[in-house]
Write an enzyme that holds these catalytic residues in place. Structure first.
Site, short mmCIF file in Angstrom:
data_model
loop_
_atom_site.label_atom_id
_atom_site.label_comp_id
_atom_site.label_asym_id
_atom_site.label_seq_id
_atom_site.Cartn_x
_atom_site.Cartn_y
_atom_site.Cartn_z
N ALA A 261 0.77 -0.71 -0.24
CA ALA A 261 0.01 0.08 0.06
C ALA A 261 1.38 1.04 0.09
CB ALA A 261 -1.27 0.18 1.21
N GLY B 155 0.52 -4.64 0.90
CA GLY B 155 -0.50 -4.71 0.63
C GLY B 155 -0.92 -5.66 -1.25
N GLU C 216 -0.91 -8.98 -0.30
CA GLU C 216 -1.98 -9.75 -0.56
C GLU C 216 -3.34 -9.90 -1.66
OE1 GLU C 216 -2.43 -6.32 3.23
OE2 GLU C 216 -3.40 -7.81 3.99
N GLU D 185 4.75 -4.84 6.87
CA GLU D 185 4.41 -4.20 7.36
C GLU D 185 4.95 -4.18 8.60
OE1 GLU D 185 3.26 -6.06 5.53
OE2 GLU D 185 1.22 -5.62 4.73
N1 CO8 Z 1 4.24 3.32 -0.39
C1 CO8 Z 1 5.02 4.53 -1.45
N2 CO8 Z 1 5.92 4.30 -2.13
C2 CO8 Z 1 6.35 3.61 -2.19
C3 CO8 Z 1 6.63 2.22 -2.09
C4 CO8 Z 1 5.33 1.97 -0.87
N3 CO8 Z 1 4.79 0.60 -0.72
N4 CO8 Z 1 7.17 1.10 -2.06
C5 CO8 Z 1 8.29 2.05 -3.36
N5 CO8 Z 1 7.72 3.03 -2.57
C6 CO8 Z 1 8.81 4.47 -3.44
C7 CO8 Z 1 10.21 4.83 -3.25
O1 CO8 Z 1 9.56 6.09 -1.87
C8 CO8 Z 1 10.51 5.24 -3.73
O2 CO8 Z 1 10.32 6.47 -4.53
P1 CO8 Z 1 11.70 7.90 -5.16
O3 CO8 Z 1 11.52 7.75 -6.04
O4 CO8 Z 1 10.60 9.38 -4.94
O5 CO8 Z 1 12.24 8.19 -3.19
C9 CO8 Z 1 9.83 4.22 -5.22
O6 CO8 Z 1 9.06 4.33 -4.71
C10 CO8 Z 1 11.14 2.72 -5.33
O7 CO8 Z 1 11.73 2.83 -4.55
P2 CO8 Z 1 12.96 2.76 -3.75
O8 CO8 Z 1 13.87 3.76 -3.81
O9 CO8 Z 1 13.02 2.28 -2.74
O10 CO8 Z 1 13.74 1.23 -4.53
P3 CO8 Z 1 14.70 0.38 -3.97
O11 CO8 Z 1 14.97 -0.46 -5.10
O12 CO8 Z 1 16.32 0.50 -3.00
O13 CO8 Z 1 13.45 -0.19 -2.65
C11 CO8 Z 1 11.84 -1.91 -0.99
C12 CO8 Z 1 12.76 -1.22 -2.69
C13 CO8 Z 1 12.94 -2.57 -0.25
C14 CO8 Z 1 10.54 -2.14 -1.77
C15 CO8 Z 1 11.41 -0.53 -0.94
O14 CO8 Z 1 11.49 0.85 -1.99
C16 CO8 Z 1 10.68 -0.52 0.28
O15 CO8 Z 1 10.74 -1.65 1.51
N6 CO8 Z 1 9.34 -0.37 0.34
C17 CO8 Z 1 8.20 -0.53 1.13
C18 CO8 Z 1 7.85 -1.76 1.08
C19 CO8 Z 1 6.86 -1.69 1.96
O16 CO8 Z 1 6.77 -1.75 3.53
N7 CO8 Z 1 5.40 -2.13 2.30
C20 CO8 Z 1 4.07 -2.38 2.63
C21 CO8 Z 1 3.26 -0.85 2.63
S1 CO8 Z 1 2.38 -1.39 4.19
C22 CO8 Z 1 1.09 -2.40 3.38
O17 CO8 Z 1 1.18 -2.79 2.50
C23 CO8 Z 1 0.38 -2.34 4.33
C24 CO8 Z 1 -0.86 -2.71 4.02
C25 CO8 Z 1 -2.29 -2.77 3.95
C26 CO8 Z 1 -3.46 -2.21 3.84
C27 CO8 Z 1 -4.84 -2.71 4.39
C28 CO8 Z 1 -5.20 -1.57 3.57
C29 CO8 Z 1 -4.35 0.04 2.92
#
Ligand code: CO8
Length: 254
Positions: free
Chosen positions: A64, A107, A110, A130
């Site tokens: 998400a 998400g 999921e 998460e």
């Molecule tokens: N949300 C928003 N932006 C994101 C997300 C995300 N989940 N994941 C990646 N991005 C963005 C980054 O901020 C970055 O943006 P920018 O270039 O503007 O800085 C761009 O995507 C590229 O990402 P990275 O530079 O971080 O790329 P890397 O290759 O270095 O890393 C990762 C990739 C490991 C996937 C890293 O981006 C990361 O850890 N992302 C977050 C993963 C995460 O924590 N996911 C869980 C989110 S919470 C969730 O899903 C809740 C589910 C429950 C839902 C309930 C209803 C809503």
């Protein structure tokens, strides 16, 4: 129908939904999820769609959109939840296949659990990070994951937040097939399923999906009724006559 955050195409009975926010690794925001909802409402009534494949541009989805969630209050978080759409996808009366490359996290993971089958690249990274954000999976993860891989394995994934590779996911039953090109593999399987009897597929899916929510007796009764109802379809007559006449059946979904 036009979409901004997803790309939808339909050919030979197979509809492909491509998640299309590559700048944020296809992070799922409310707008994208609303588009998924509309697309699945369409698929349900569209005879041209017999099977759906969900995939993503380079990555499946990194979860998400965290930028949308930081300041939410509990009431707002309840409103942000994706479950109604995800439940609609899980209950879609047509087979739904996830083709997973790159990240499928939170998400995004999921969403794959709402699909009937998961095909992943061996190097895909799948998991529930998460816990590292001070939350836990809230769009079906705590319910669908243990049903798929067992409670202990689900707890390990959700408590640690550590992702697994597609290859490891195959080992624990989290994915069904690994392939270097998951979309190609998913399309091949989707085309095979698109040639099967649609009503039989749909009722088989409903029976299997309901198995968790029913005791065995009720489940078997549901199965008997659904199975018997197939004998009112022309596809049942076609399938059995084709067998007897030693030819391929041509199923129409009637
Ligand atoms: N949300 C928003 N932006 C994101 C997300 C995300 N989940 N994941 C990646 N991005 C963005 C980054 O901020 C970055 O943006 P920018 O270039 O503007 O800085 C761009 O995507 C590229 O990402 P990275 O530079 O971080 O790329 P890397 O290759 O270095 O890393 C990762 C990739 C490991 C996937 C890293 O981006 C990361 O850890 N992302 C977050 C993963 C995460 O924590 N996911 C869980 C989110 S919470 C969730 O899903 C809740 C589910 C429950 C839902 C309930 C209803 C809503």
């Amino acid at each position: 129908m036009s979409y901004k955050n997803i790309i939808v195409s339909t050919e030979n009975g197979v509809s492909v939904v491509k998640l299309n926010r590559p700048e944020s690794l296809n992070a799922l925001n409310a707008e994208l999820v609303a588009e998924l909802d509309r697309a699945f409402t369409e698929f349900e009534g569209d005879p041209e769609t017999r099977v759906v494949v969900i995939t993503g541009e380079k990555n499946f989805a990194a979860g998400a959109d965290i930028t949308n969630m930081v300041e939410l209050t509990p009431d707002e978080a309840r409103g942000f939840v994706f479950s109604p759409t995800f439940n609609k996808i899980a209950a879609c009366p047509k087979p739904v296949i996830a083709a997973i490359e790159g990240f499928a996290l939170g998400g995004g993971m999921e969403l794959t659990l709402c699909c009937d089958l998961r095909i992943a690249a061996p190097g895909a990274k799948m998991g529930f990070p998460e816990i590292n954000l001070g939350i836990f999976p809230g769009a079906g993860g705590t319910q669908r994951l243990p049903r798929l891989i067992g409670a202990s394995a689900a707890k390990k994934m959700i408590f640690t937040g550590s992702p697994v590779t597609g290859e490891a996911a195959l080992g624990c039953g989290l994915v069904d097939i690994t392939a270097e090109n998951p979309l190609e593999e998913a399309m091949e399987l989707a085309r095979k399923l698109a040639a099967k009897a649609p009503i039989a597929l749909s009722l088989a899916k409903a029976c299997i999906n309901n198995a968790d929510a029913m005791d065995l007796k009720a489940g078997l009764a549901l199965e008997t009724n659904a199975w018997a109802s197939l004998f009112a379809t022309s596809d049942q007559k076609e399938g059995m006559r084709a067998f007897i006449e030693k030819r391929k059946p041509a199923f129409t979904g009637e």
